[in-house]
Design a protein around this motif. Structure first.
Motif, mmCIF file in Angstrom:
data_model
loop_
_atom_site.group_PDB
_atom_site.id
_atom_site.type_symbol
_atom_site.label_atom_id
_atom_site.label_comp_id
_atom_site.label_asym_id
_atom_site.label_seq_id
_atom_site.Cartn_x
_atom_site.Cartn_y
_atom_site.Cartn_z
ATOM 1 N N PHE A 29 -42.624 21.340 -6.386
ATOM 2 C CA PHE A 29 -42.015 20.865 -6.367
ATOM 3 C C PHE A 29 -41.582 19.580 -6.591
ATOM 4 C CE2 PHE A 29 -45.282 20.312 -3.219
ATOM 5 C CZ PHE A 29 -45.816 18.788 -3.251
ATOM 6 N N CYS B 27 -36.482 22.088 -0.465
ATOM 7 C CA CYS B 27 -36.469 23.264 -0.868
ATOM 8 C C CYS B 27 -37.651 23.872 0.323
ATOM 9 C CB CYS B 27 -35.593 24.081 -1.615
ATOM 10 S SG CYS B 27 -37.224 24.496 -2.929
ATOM 11 N N THR B 28 -38.427 22.751 0.138
ATOM 12 C CA THR B 28 -40.145 23.536 -0.215
ATOM 13 C C THR B 28 -40.848 24.022 1.440
ATOM 14 O OG1 THR B 28 -40.088 21.572 -1.401
ATOM 15 C CG2 THR B 28 -42.455 22.178 0.187
ATOM 16 N N TYR C 129 -29.575 14.916 -9.131
ATOM 17 C CA TYR C 129 -28.863 15.100 -10.625
ATOM 18 C C TYR C 129 -27.824 14.089 -10.992
ATOM 19 C CZ TYR C 129 -31.646 18.222 -7.976
ATOM 20 O OH TYR C 129 -32.869 19.710 -7.267
ATOM 21 N N ARG D 226 -33.366 24.015 -6.464
ATOM 22 C CA ARG D 226 -32.457 23.000 -7.985
ATOM 23 C C ARG D 226 -33.447 22.703 -8.452
ATOM 24 N NH1 ARG D 226 -28.076 25.096 -9.866
ATOM 25 N NH2 ARG D 226 -26.486 23.688 -9.859
ATOM 26 N N CYS D 227 -34.683 21.922 -8.263
ATOM 27 C CA CYS D 227 -35.389 21.048 -8.922
ATOM 28 C C CYS D 227 -36.135 21.671 -10.186
ATOM 29 C CB CYS D 227 -36.851 20.068 -8.102
ATOM 30 S SG CYS D 227 -35.591 18.829 -7.213
ATOM 31 N N THR D 228 -37.216 22.772 -9.689
ATOM 32 C CA THR D 228 -38.205 23.005 -10.467
ATOM 33 C C THR D 228 -37.633 24.205 -10.762
ATOM 34 O OG1 THR D 228 -38.809 24.905 -8.432
ATOM 35 C CG2 THR D 228 -39.185 23.090 -8.474
#
Ligand code: FES
Ligand code: FES
Lengths: 775, 161
Positions: free
Chosen positions: B98, B103-104, A246, B136-138
């Motif tokens: 994901f 985190c998966t 990010y 934090r991604c999805t």
């Protein structure tokens, strides 16, 4: 074919089985571990540092300190990699302890004795600009810097970008109303789930091997050369999968420490891995902002002039914060046509963790300021906030704040995004309803746009190698940080070579010795730049395949086509050669051979970009402007000031959607990050500027179940020079979220909410403050 | 310093007996990763806040950064490497649940246990279980879709284990 399909990411099964490896998953016998000793003060003189006890502790090999190291920084070299003489933020590195095990290094780190003399700490940009404010950098005039950086020695201003377009006085003179809005928020963090990590090893032949969780492996190479004079060719950087970035993994920091640590132990391999706490404050953070926006408009809501002051909280060192402050200036008005623009964007030093890119690169920050002002303008004029935006929407033929003339290709379709948003949100039905005595529902919207302020000579390369079964390997310098760009590259190659995307393999890891350079995996430019390079490489491969086939088939290459695993005659496809028979050259029945392995090469360099004029800002910072219109619907409880985000909308001009599900994921993930930032994230500082919440327990991002329903649609206005017309979309979802949320809550609570994060306490304070005349 | 506090542990991981010498103070997460090379469980905070390190201990999802390895002696540990073609893995792939994938493993282990333990889980139960992990991604909507799909399928075919 492959483009436009929801192809599953190539590394999907590695990721759901735990086999995907990230930097810190590679362990080696004999690898040493480093732990950072950090400052407990935000501003202090270092009187002494005594490492003797630490050095005597079990397993310890070295304690590295900052004396004699060169200053670092990409735009301006103002940061010692390890603090000397003075610390400038809470959490700054003062020493690095290297030991056999992590536990030993941690224990020894506690034994390093540092004596500080605290200095008054500067807590916000406006404080930093006050007459007599303590100076963070007394020798600002002596720092080495590039030509586009303009610090103001004797002050805390690291850089100022000026935008001067039209005639601001005249614009305000022609206005019927002028509204002024001020907004602010403190620095926050990226919180990638994988904390930053770097290892370094120096081999006896002098080659330096770095492994890093980074968006900029090629930049690491360059900077180790610039700072330490190492030969670029002897620096090899390896980047495996990255666990979220990010923007936060674009700067180069731990890599330098790993290199210094390895040097201190005779080149042995050393790993530096951030604890969550260090990752949040010692490594660079998401920038803070104080801004004032003054809009002049006609009674009908037509913008006449915008005067904007951005005071970015760059923290203790300028790093990429200079660039972020410039990017916000470049697009300062948002996606609206404004003839008269005056903007000063300052990157200001404060005694806070230093800032670096955060997804959207200054644009969610810019949008929060300007879109709040637009809502205030609409309220003053009693106009529909959607109407005001629609009326002023940017169009081809208009110019941007830096005076780039927009075309049908280089800007997305803003009116189409706004129109679709209005339908999706059922905007006209209601914008605020009271469900019962305490519950209010409200909607808020925001526009957004973005170009990428990147180096004018940024380039990207792709190599395609063929396997003997006719399948292809794609080798690109784009780092797989989660965006799925490598899979999209495979789709682009499959489309061009007219082959099954399952037969296109991608190399995930980066090894700077064998991977062609991709400037940095930032700015949503992966698909555009690497995509163009991939197309060029595919064309190169097609040429080679045709040349070999032309010999064998005794036909002109011009009469041949490549596709479906074959090279065939255009007018008689029954005459063909399977690609697998020529991918490694062709062997005639008598043993003679021609050709050799087909290796396609392609590169792309951005064109026609120019630096900004220091006085007016005129210049071309990026290749295209993607646009979006976004909205949020909330349910607000007037009794306890809590709220629920019910729905979040985005309509984004994607140019062309190459992979629908991946694109949706990018948009929704960015929206989630924007809502999380706006609703609950931000560092809390005490009076001495120490961060009070550098932990995920006290700094709490959005969690499962707190997410709203996401509604995302794409508009497709092709960017003509991009692969299949695709625009960057990885960041747009974020841009409008903070502003839309603040607009919805301001409407619900009936009080302007111009600070972030929008926690219930803030709403309560604003309401009480207003009615009681003081806070 | 640590040498004196090391001892041999015999752990049952993914159906195998593994013996390892580790400090008594070592967390399960570090023993799995550094000692046994099972790097699927990820360190994200080492403080029980993020769930990236989630593994199953006797079928219960546990944040392995918060448990000492020594406490798991005699218990069955399942890590992501021990999942074999579980429906939730397929659902995660199908629903693009994901992006970076960090985190998966933690999310999948947690969701897998939820599905095994509470095939009839309602909204509230799903939230209660899954809010212990951070992605934090999805947007979480993709993860929700995957979990609900597997639960639905299970309800539709209750005899299918
Ligand atoms: S690492 Fe265990 S909960 Fe975060
Ligand atoms: S996929 Fe990156 S944190 Fe969840």
């Amino acid at each position: 074919m492959a483009v436009g399909k929801s192809i599953i990411r190539k590394e999907a099964w590695d990721k759901v089985t735990g086999r995907a490896k990230y930097t810190n998953d590679f362990k080696e016998q004999g690898m040493l571990h480093a732990v950072l000793v950090t400052s407990p003060y935000a501003h202090a003189r270092i009187l002494s540092l005594d490492a003797r006890r630490a050095l005597a502790a079990p397993g310890v090999h070295a304690v590295v300190t900052g004396e004699g190291l060169p200053l670092t920084g990409e735009d301006m070299r103002d940061r010692p990699p390890i603090a000397v003489d003075k610390v400038r933020y809470y959490g700054e590195v003062v020493a690095v302890v290297v030991a056999d095990t992590l536990a030993q290094a941690e224990q020894a780190a506690r034994l390093v004795r540092v004596v500080y003399e605290p200095l008054p700490a500067v807590g916000s940009p406006s404080e930093a600009l006050k007459e007599g404010a303590p100076l963070l950098h007394e020798h600002l005039d002596r720092y080495e810097k590039n030509k586009t950086t303009h610090p103001e020695p004797g002050t805390n201003v690291a850089h100022r970008t000026k935008i001067r377009k039209g005639n601001i006085e005249q614009g305000f003179a022609e206005s019927d109303v002028i509204v002024e809005t001020s907004v602010s928020f403190a620095p926050s963090d990226h919180i990638a789930m994988e904390t930053r990590c770097a290892t370094a090893e120096i081999w006896p032949d002098g080659t330096i091997h770095i492994s890093a969780s980074s968006q900029s492996p090629f930049m690491i190479k360059k900077l180790l050369h610039t700072y330490f004079g190492e030969e670029t060719g002897k620096i090899i950087v390896h980047t495996p999968l990255v666990g979220g970035a990010y923007g936060g993994k674009a700067p180069v920091q731990l890599e330098l420490l790993a290199y210094l640590a390895s040097k201190a132990v005779g080149g042995r391999k050393v790993s530096v891995w951030n604890s969550r706490e260090h990752d949040m404050i010692t490594s660079p953070v998401h920038i803070g902002l104080e801004a004032t926006v003054k809009i002049g408009a006609t009674k009908e809501g037509l913008f006449k002039a915008m005067e904007i002051l951005f005071l970015f909280d760059g923290g203790a060192y300028s790093d990429k914060a200079i660039d972020v402050s410039r990017a916000a200036a470049v697009d300062c008005t948002g996606p609206y046509h404004v003839e008269n623009v005056f903007c000063d964007s300052l990157c200001v030093y404060t005694n806070r963790p230093y800032a670096t890119p955060f997804r959207s690169f200054g644009h969610c920050e810019q949008a929060f300021a300007v879109e709040r002002a637009i809502d205030e303008l609409a309220r003053t004029l009693q106009l529909d906030p959607w109407e005001v935006r629609r009326k002023n929407a940017i169009l081809p033929g208009h110019t941007t704040p830096t005076q780039v003339r927009l075309t049908k290709s280089n800007v997305g379709n803003m009116p189409a995004c706004l129109d679709r948003l209005r339908e999706l949100m059922r905007w006209d039905e209601w914008q605020r309803v009271e469900l019962d005595a305490y519950t209010v529902r409200a909607k808020g919207i925001s526009g957004g746009w973005k170009t990428s302020t990147i180096d004018t000579d940024a380039s990207s390369g792709v190599i395609l190698t063929f396997n003997s079964d006719g399948s292809v390997n794609v080798i690109s310098g784009v780092v797989e940080i989660g965006t799925g760009t490598k899979t999209v590259l495979a789709q682009i190659v499959a489309e061009r070579l007219k082959m099954d995307v399952d037969d296109v393999h991608v190399k995930m890891d980066i090894d700077t010795q064998t991977t062609p350079e991709h400037w940095k995996t930032v700015a949503s430019r992966g698909t555009f730049m690497a995509g163009r390079a991939a197309l060029a490489a595919a064309d190169d491969a097609i040429r080679q395949l045709k040349d070999i086939a032309a010999c064998v088939l005794r036909a002109s290459p011009d009469d041949l086509e490549v596709g479906f695993g074959r090279v065939f005659l255009r007018d008689d496809p029954a005459i063909f050669l399977p690609i697998k028979d020529i991918a490694y050259g062709y062997k005639f029945p008598n043993g003679n051979a021609i050709g050799g392995q087909v290796i396609g090469r392609g590169h792309y360099i951005l064109r026609h970009l120019t630096p900004l004029d220091p006085e007016t800002g005129a210049g071309k910072p990026g290749p295209e402007w993607g646009v979006c219109a976004e909205g949020v619907e909330i349910e607000f409880n007037r009794r306890d000031y809590t709220y629920r985000i019910v729905k979040a909308y985005a309509v984004i001009d994607a140019g062309k959607v190459l992979n629908p599900k991946a694109a949706l994921g990018q948009a929704m993930g960015a929206m989630s990050m924007g809502l999380s930032f706006a609703s609950r994230e931000g560092f809390l500082f005490d009076k001495e500027q120490r961060v009070l919440n550098p932990q995920l327990r006290t700094y709490r991002p959005i969690r499962f179940g707190e997410h709203p329903e996401y509604i995302v649609e794409f508009v497709e206005t092709p960017q003509i020079d991009a692969p299949y017309g695709a625009r960057g979309i990885g960041e747009h979802g974020l841009i409008g979220m903070p502003a839309a949320l603040a607009n919805a809550l301001s409407l619900a609570a009936g009080v302007p909410l111009n600070e972030l994060p929008l926690v219930p306490e803030l709403i309560w304070r604003k309401q009480k403050g207003d009615s009681y005349g003081s806070v | 310093m640590e040498e004196t506090t090391k001892r041999e542990l015999v752990l049952h991981v993914n159906g195998e007996r593994r013996s390892i010498v580790a400090r008594q103070a070592e967390t399960l997460l570090f023993v799995l990763r550094d000692g046994l090379g099972l790097t699927g469980a990820k360190p994200g905070c080492l403080n029980g806040d993020c769930g990236a390190c989630t593994v199953l201990v006797d079928g219960t999802p546990i944040k392995s950064c918060m448990m000492l390895a020594i406490e798991t002696v005699g218990k069955e540990i399942t890590t992501i490497e021990g999942l074999d073609d579980a429906p939730i893995q397929h659902a995660f792939v199908r629903h693009f649940s994901f992006q970076c994938g960090y985190c998966t493993p933690g999310f999948i282990m947690n969701a897998h246990a939820l599905i095994e333990r509470h095939p009839n889980a309602d909204e509230a139960a799903i939230q209660e279980w899954l809010e212990s992990n951070i992605c934090r991604c999805t947007s979480y909507q993709e993860i929700e879709a995957a979990v609900k799909e597997v639960l639905e399928a299970k309800k539709a075919a209750p005899t299918d284990p």
